[in-house]
Design a protein around this motif. Structure first.
Motif, mmCIF file in Angstrom:
data_model
loop_
_atom_site.group_PDB
_atom_site.id
_atom_site.type_symbol
_atom_site.label_atom_id
_atom_site.label_comp_id
_atom_site.label_asym_id
_atom_site.label_seq_id
_atom_site.Cartn_x
_atom_site.Cartn_y
_atom_site.Cartn_z
ATOM 1 N N THR A 100 -22.170 33.444 -49.606
ATOM 2 C CA THR A 100 -22.437 32.244 -50.406
ATOM 3 C C THR A 100 -23.031 31.125 -49.553
ATOM 4 O O THR A 100 -23.889 30.377 -50.002
ATOM 5 N N GLU A 130 -23.144 26.316 -60.750
ATOM 6 C CA GLU A 130 -22.830 26.025 -62.147
ATOM 7 C C GLU A 130 -21.306 25.975 -62.204
ATOM 8 O O GLU A 130 -20.637 26.928 -61.813
ATOM 9 N N ASN A 140 -17.074 35.630 -52.361
ATOM 10 C CA ASN A 140 -18.370 36.037 -51.808
ATOM 11 C C ASN A 140 -18.770 35.299 -50.539
ATOM 12 O O ASN A 140 -19.945 35.250 -50.183
ATOM 13 N N GLN A 152 -26.931 31.069 -48.943
ATOM 14 C CA GLN A 152 -27.825 30.927 -50.091
ATOM 15 C C GLN A 152 -28.005 29.461 -50.447
ATOM 16 O O GLN A 152 -27.167 28.619 -50.119
ATOM 17 N N THR A 192 -20.129 29.164 -60.028
ATOM 18 C CA THR A 192 -21.009 30.303 -59.784
ATOM 19 C C THR A 192 -22.300 29.787 -59.168
ATOM 20 O O THR A 192 -22.767 28.689 -59.476
ATOM 21 N N ASN A 193 -22.843 30.593 -58.286
ATOM 22 C CA ASN A 193 -24.102 30.277 -57.629
ATOM 23 C C ASN A 193 -24.989 31.499 -57.835
ATOM 24 O O ASN A 193 -24.738 32.539 -57.235
ATOM 25 N N GLY A 194 -25.948 31.366 -58.735
ATOM 26 C CA GLY A 194 -26.717 32.544 -59.110
ATOM 27 C C GLY A 194 -25.816 33.458 -59.915
ATOM 28 O O GLY A 194 -25.131 33.023 -60.834
ATOM 29 N N ASP A 195 -25.764 34.733 -59.536
ATOM 30 C CA ASP A 195 -24.919 35.705 -60.236
ATOM 31 C C ASP A 195 -23.543 35.861 -59.603
ATOM 32 O O ASP A 195 -22.703 36.601 -60.118
ATOM 33 N N ASP A 196 -23.303 35.185 -58.487
ATOM 34 C CA ASP A 196 -22.057 35.358 -57.749
ATOM 35 C C ASP A 196 -21.071 34.219 -58.008
ATOM 36 O O ASP A 196 -21.463 33.067 -58.185
ATOM 37 N N THR A 197 -19.791 34.551 -57.973
ATOM 38 C CA THR A 197 -18.750 33.525 -58.022
ATOM 39 C C THR A 197 -18.636 32.933 -56.624
ATOM 40 O O THR A 197 -18.345 33.643 -55.666
#
Length: 158
Positions: free
Chosen positions: A29, A37, A25, A32, A65-70
């Motif tokens: 990424t 996580e 992403n 943001q 992962t950052n939010g819903d994205d890898t």
């Protein structure tokens, strides 16, 4: 005791057998807020390569992962070739399962960090791992499974 009967243990080589880095992403990424996580999976193994030579591996898979994205995914297998001779079997297994992974882990840790940083992300220093405790846990689990299998064999079937 003859010279060639003495216990021998020597690290011959340390190498990366497999390495993969994905940042699916990017560049999104990087725009943001960075609140990752981190999920870590770790395995170690050993195999006899030749008479007196063993390959020991420590493999890690890290998903950030950052939010819903890898944000990124790292897979790396750090290996070592060890020359081991005249070591009793009861000492060989702890060497291969705990001592050798303890030797390899700092190299894996540094390689993972370098890969993540080169991918444009903040440094990722993995916490030290107690391979001695992990090995003891595996031994206990194996003994428990053997005991359960023995109990199942003793149960009469109808």
């Amino acid at each position: 005791m003859a010279e060639n009967d003495k216990p021998q243990f020597a690290l011959q080589r340390i190498y990366i057998k497999d390495a993969s880095f994905e940042a699916p992403n990017t560049p999104k990424t990087f725009t943001q807020e960075w609140k990752p996580e981190i999920k870590l999976d770790l395995n170690s193994g050993a195999r006899k390569v030749d008479e007196g030579f063993f390959e020991v591996s420590v493999k890690v898979t890290i998903t950030a992962t950052n939010g819903d994205d890898t944000a990124f995914l790292v897979e790396m297998m750090q290996c070592g070739l060890f020359a081991i001779n005249n070591i009793p079997e009861d000492q060989l297994q702890p060497m291969l399962g705990a001592m050798c992974p303890n030797i390899l882990f700092p190299y894996l840790r540094e390689s993972v960090d370098a890969l993540v940083v080169k991918g444009g992300f903040p440094a990722l220093m993995l916490a030290p791992i107690n391979f001695d405790a992990l090995y003891q846990q595996r031994v206990q689990q194996a003994a428990q499974q053997q005991a359960e299998q023995a109990e199942q064999k003793e149960e009469p079937t109808h």
